[in-house]
Design a protein around this motif. Structure first.
Motif, mmCIF file in Angstrom:
data_model
loop_
_atom_site.group_PDB
_atom_site.id
_atom_site.type_symbol
_atom_site.label_atom_id
_atom_site.label_comp_id
_atom_site.label_asym_id
_atom_site.label_seq_id
_atom_site.Cartn_x
_atom_site.Cartn_y
_atom_site.Cartn_z
ATOM 1 N N GLY A 14 0.812 -1.215 0.000
ATOM 2 C CA GLY A 14 0.000 0.000 0.000
ATOM 3 C C GLY A 14 0.839 1.255 0.000
ATOM 4 N N SER A 15 1.618 1.431 -1.050
ATOM 5 C CA SER A 15 2.437 2.642 -1.148
ATOM 6 C C SER A 15 1.546 3.865 -1.343
ATOM 7 N N VAL A 16 2.112 5.013 -1.037
ATOM 8 C CA VAL A 16 1.431 6.295 -1.166
ATOM 9 C C VAL A 16 2.130 7.089 -2.255
ATOM 10 N N ILE A 17 1.371 7.637 -3.177
ATOM 11 C CA ILE A 17 1.942 8.451 -4.252
ATOM 12 C C ILE A 17 2.079 9.885 -3.745
ATOM 13 N N GLY B 280 6.585 3.618 0.449
ATOM 14 C CA GLY B 280 5.956 2.440 1.022
ATOM 15 C C GLY B 280 6.853 1.789 2.053
ATOM 16 N N GLU B 281 6.301 0.792 2.693
ATOM 17 C CA GLU B 281 7.010 0.129 3.779
ATOM 18 C C GLU B 281 7.172 -1.353 3.465
ATOM 19 N N THR B 282 8.352 -1.877 3.748
ATOM 20 C CA THR B 282 8.612 -3.300 3.550
ATOM 21 C C THR B 282 8.039 -4.091 4.725
ATOM 22 N N ALA B 283 8.078 -5.404 4.597
ATOM 23 C CA ALA B 283 7.545 -6.280 5.651
ATOM 24 C C ALA B 283 8.272 -6.086 6.982
ATOM 25 N N ILE B 284 9.540 -5.675 6.936
ATOM 26 C CA ILE B 284 10.277 -5.480 8.195
ATOM 27 C C ILE B 284 10.249 -4.034 8.672
ATOM 28 N N GLY B 285 9.450 -3.188 7.985
ATOM 29 C CA GLY B 285 9.272 -1.814 8.440
ATOM 30 C C GLY B 285 10.228 -0.794 7.869
ATOM 31 N N PHE C 1 10.829 13.861 5.693
ATOM 32 C CA PHE C 1 9.629 14.453 5.108
ATOM 33 C C PHE C 1 8.779 13.386 4.409
ATOM 34 N N GLU C 2 9.419 12.523 3.607
ATOM 35 C CA GLU C 2 8.692 11.477 2.883
ATOM 36 C C GLU C 2 8.044 10.491 3.844
ATOM 37 N N ARG C 3 8.769 10.129 4.890
ATOM 38 C CA ARG C 3 8.234 9.204 5.899
ATOM 39 C C ARG C 3 7.024 9.807 6.599
ATOM 40 N N LEU C 4 7.114 11.084 6.973
ATOM 41 C CA LEU C 4 5.992 11.751 7.635
ATOM 42 C C LEU C 4 4.779 11.848 6.709
ATOM 43 N N ALA C 5 4.995 12.165 5.443
ATOM 44 C CA ALA C 5 3.891 12.237 4.475
ATOM 45 C C ALA C 5 3.236 10.868 4.311
ATOM 46 N N TYR C 6 4.047 9.814 4.285
ATOM 47 C CA TYR C 6 3.529 8.449 4.185
ATOM 48 C C TYR C 6 2.692 8.103 5.411
ATOM 49 N N LEU C 7 3.232 8.365 6.598
ATOM 50 C CA LEU C 7 2.507 8.040 7.830
ATOM 51 C C LEU C 7 1.202 8.819 7.936
ATOM 52 N N ALA D 157 -0.615 9.919 5.409
ATOM 53 C CA ALA D 157 -1.544 9.372 4.417
ATOM 54 C C ALA D 157 -2.158 8.063 4.879
ATOM 55 N N ILE D 158 -1.343 7.166 5.457
ATOM 56 C CA ILE D 158 -1.919 5.885 5.884
ATOM 57 C C ILE D 158 -2.788 6.037 7.120
ATOM 58 N N SER D 159 -2.512 7.048 7.937
ATOM 59 C CA SER D 159 -3.380 7.274 9.110
ATOM 60 C C SER D 159 -4.749 7.767 8.661
ATOM 61 N N ASP D 160 -4.814 8.446 7.512
ATOM 62 C CA ASP D 160 -6.092 8.897 6.952
ATOM 63 C C ASP D 160 -6.936 7.727 6.459
ATOM 64 N N TRP D 161 -6.295 6.578 6.158
ATOM 65 C CA TRP D 161 -7.022 5.400 5.692
ATOM 66 C C TRP D 161 -7.814 4.746 6.803
ATOM 67 N N SER D 162 -7.363 4.943 8.039
ATOM 68 C CA SER D 162 -7.996 4.245 9.178
ATOM 69 C C SER D 162 -9.333 4.831 9.530
#
Length: 92
Positions: A30-33, A49-54, A79-85, A87-92
């Motif tokens: 579930g990568s984020v563009i 995106g995040e790998t299986a080991i984080g 910055f990229e990590r924060l944008a990813y986090l 975005a995925i928190s918005d999915w919840s």
């Protein structure tokens, strides 16, 4: 979801310490563009995106004939990590 691998992109990712398996995991998980731009007539996506080991990685990808081709990648910046986090928190 099919991926396009050859020596050129495998070796390029390897120079950045990323394996094809990690790139595929990051996208399948579930990568984020973050950005889309057209270069030489192709739409290139900046995906995080995040790998299986984080491990959080950023990839530049294109869709070629229905296959995802990773052009390059690197460990996500803060910055990229924060944008990813965010975005995925918005999915919840």
């Amino acid at each position: 979801m099919q991926f396009d691998w050859d020596d050129a992109n495998i070796l390029h990712l390897a120079r950045h310490g990323i394996t094809p398996g990690e790139a595929e995991e990051a996208i399948r998980n579930g990568s984020v563009i973050l950005e889309s731009q057209t270069v030489n007539g192709e739409q290139r996506l900046t995906e995080v995106g995040e790998t299986a080991i984080g491990r959080t990685i950023t990839l530049i990808t294109v869709d070629r004939d229905g296959q995802i081709r990773a052009i390059t990648g690197w460990d996500a910046t803060r910055f990229e990590r924060l944008a990813y986090l965010e975005a995925i928190s918005d999915w919840s």
